[in-house]
Design a protein around this motif. Structure first.
Motif, PDB file in Angstrom:
ATOM      1  N   LEU A  90       0.803  -1.248  -0.078  1.00  0.00           N
ATOM      2  CA  LEU A  90       0.151  -0.087   0.022  1.00  0.00           C
ATOM      3  C   LEU A  90       0.840   1.473   0.100  1.00  0.00           C
ATOM      4  O   LEU A  90       0.554   2.059  -0.540  1.00  0.00           O
ATOM      5  CB  LEU A  90      -0.984   0.050   1.092  1.00  0.00           C
ATOM      6  N   PRO A 147      -3.209   0.274  -8.979  1.00  0.00           N
ATOM      7  CA  PRO A 147      -3.105  -0.531  -7.914  1.00  0.00           C
ATOM      8  C   PRO A 147      -4.070  -1.763  -8.224  1.00  0.00           C
ATOM      9  O   PRO A 147      -4.970  -1.755  -8.975  1.00  0.00           O
ATOM     10  CB  PRO A 147      -3.891   0.349  -6.798  1.00  0.00           C
ATOM     11  N   VAL A 166      -7.903  -8.190   2.710  1.00  0.00           N
ATOM     12  CA  VAL A 166      -7.061  -7.789   1.549  1.00  0.00           C
ATOM     13  C   VAL A 166      -5.592  -8.352   1.889  1.00  0.00           C
ATOM     14  O   VAL A 166      -5.247  -7.890   3.250  1.00  0.00           O
ATOM     15  CB  VAL A 166      -6.987  -6.211   1.396  1.00  0.00           C
ATOM     16  N   VAL A 183      -5.530  -4.947  -6.085  1.00  0.00           N
ATOM     17  CA  VAL A 183      -5.974  -5.436  -4.752  1.00  0.00           C
ATOM     18  C   VAL A 183      -6.083  -6.872  -4.768  1.00  0.00           C
ATOM     19  O   VAL A 183      -6.671  -7.538  -5.767  1.00  0.00           O
ATOM     20  CB  VAL A 183      -7.386  -4.982  -4.301  1.00  0.00           C
ATOM     21  N   LEU A 235      -7.158   4.012  -5.301  1.00  0.00           N
ATOM     22  CA  LEU A 235      -7.736   3.144  -3.897  1.00  0.00           C
ATOM     23  C   LEU A 235      -7.831   4.534  -2.915  1.00  0.00           C
ATOM     24  O   LEU A 235      -7.036   5.368  -3.120  1.00  0.00           O
ATOM     25  CB  LEU A 235      -6.722   2.281  -3.261  1.00  0.00           C
ATOM     26  N   GLN A 269       1.973   2.815  -3.487  1.00  0.00           N
ATOM     27  CA  GLN A 269       0.990   3.372  -4.113  1.00  0.00           C
ATOM     28  C   GLN A 269       0.528   4.924  -3.210  1.00  0.00           C
ATOM     29  O   GLN A 269       0.080   5.687  -4.090  1.00  0.00           O
ATOM     30  CB  GLN A 269      -0.393   2.495  -3.996  1.00  0.00           C
ATOM     31  N   VAL A 313      -1.657  -5.140  -1.903  1.00  0.00           N
ATOM     32  CA  VAL A 313      -1.816  -4.295  -3.036  1.00  0.00           C
ATOM     33  C   VAL A 313      -0.428  -4.428  -3.744  1.00  0.00           C
ATOM     34  O   VAL A 313       0.476  -4.091  -3.556  1.00  0.00           O
ATOM     35  CB  VAL A 313      -1.890  -2.913  -2.518  1.00  0.00           C
ATOM     36  N   ALA A 332      -3.214   5.542  -4.465  1.00  0.00           N
ATOM     37  CA  ALA A 332      -3.793   5.519  -3.357  1.00  0.00           C
ATOM     38  C   ALA A 332      -3.685   6.851  -2.655  1.00  0.00           C
ATOM     39  O   ALA A 332      -2.763   7.422  -2.690  1.00  0.00           O
ATOM     40  CB  ALA A 332      -3.272   4.541  -2.386  1.00  0.00           C
TER      41      ALA A 332
END
Length: 304
Positions: free
Chosen positions: A120, A206, A196, A208, A221, A123, A199, A128
């Motif tokens: 995550l 992204p 989840v 998931v 995201l 991103q 990512v 994100a």
């Protein structure tokens, strides 16, 4: 040298506050550690006149305009301690030096604390993000995932269909009640209850990865992050701290005065709402208010 105002934090709010003080021909010192909250983003949106510009370029140009005023001094460095009282504040810097000022403006910003999901962070600010007004339009009504992090994620998911096809990824954080599920369904939000796992994908695209192996490509995201104040200075000075929906912030009145006479705060450190435009506006308020507190000292009082 006694400065009229010391501003800790030289991003959008701090620079905006400093501009007001400089234009009143007062001696203002800006101390900046160089850690803008939106440094991960390539473009900034929603700030009138600078929509789509690089965040760093906006801050750099603003700093250059501010330094054209002869009463402004700028220090690149970290403020590590603050003490004193109105007309006699002291700020200690990481290099061992000390500066003094009659007033202080805290514009230090906050830090986003991301959910512990592998991939995550790579991103963040690109694929994100947290604010749909800042980054939603550019997704072109594509596929949007909302990674649940707490109760605010329900509100975030209900908003986002304005910007695209929205899926709320519950990720084991909470189980929406039937009325909440009905509200989300009415807004056109799909639900995904699998955890989840990660990512993946290139920054800005992204993917998931769910615990059952399914892969959900997304155009963006959104995450309602937790935030934390990045410096102990507000507590050192005795400022009251409020708790917002995403984290703590320095409590102020409508003109950005804290509960400590002579100390003001603006930007993300003093507001549960965040954007460049809001920070610049709040900074202008703080700058005008701190100047008025110097010329009309009898009006200085604790914030409600």
């Amino acid at each position: 040298m006694m400065h009229d105002v010391i501003i800790v934090g030289g991003s959008y709010a701090g620079l905006s506050a400093a501009m007001q003080v400089a234009r009143a021909r007062r001696k203002v010192l800006v101390i900046d550690a160089g850690q803008r909250r939106n440094r991960f983003s390539e473009t900034s949106h929603g700030f009138l006149g600078r929509d789509g510009h690089a965040p760093g370029a906006i801050a750099s140009e603003a700093q250059g305009q501010l330094l054209a005023y002869p009463t402004v001094e700028f220090i690149s460095g970290a403020a590590i301690a603050a003490s004193g009282e109105i007309d006699a504040f002291r700020v200690d810097l990481a290099d061992g030096s000390t500066v003094e000022g009659r007033r202080i403006v805290l514009a230090t910003g906050v830090e986003d604390v991301l959910p512990d999901v592998p991939g995550l962070a790579a991103q963040w600010g690109i694929g994100a993000m947290t604010c749909p007004y800042c980054h939603g339009y550019e997704l072109n009504r594509g596929r949007i995932g909302v990674l649940a992090s707490g109760p605010m994620s329900l509100h975030q998911a209900a908003m986002l269909p304005e910007w695209g096809q929205t899926t709320l990824l519950a990720n084991g954080v909470f189980d929406p009640a039937d009325p909440q599920l009905a509200d989300l369904a009415e807004r056109g939000v799909a639900m995904e209850f699998a955890t989840v796992a990660a990512v993946e994908g290139e920054p800005g695209s992204p993917v998931v990865v769910l615990s059952d192996g399914r892969r959900l490509p997304m155009d963006g995201l959104f995450v309602a992050t937790r935030t934390r104040i990045v410096t102990p200075l507000p507590q050192m000075l005795g400022c009251a701290i409020a708790e917002g929906p995403q984290g703590p912030y320095v409590a102020t009145d409508a003109m950005k005065a804290t509960t400590v006479p002579g100390v003001f705060a603006c930007g993300d450190v003093a507001s549960p709402m965040a954007s460049v435009a809001i920070s610049v506006g709040h900074g202008a308020l703080a700058g005008a208010a701190v100047h008025r507190s110097i010329i009309f000292p009898q009006t200085v009082a604790k914030a409600a």
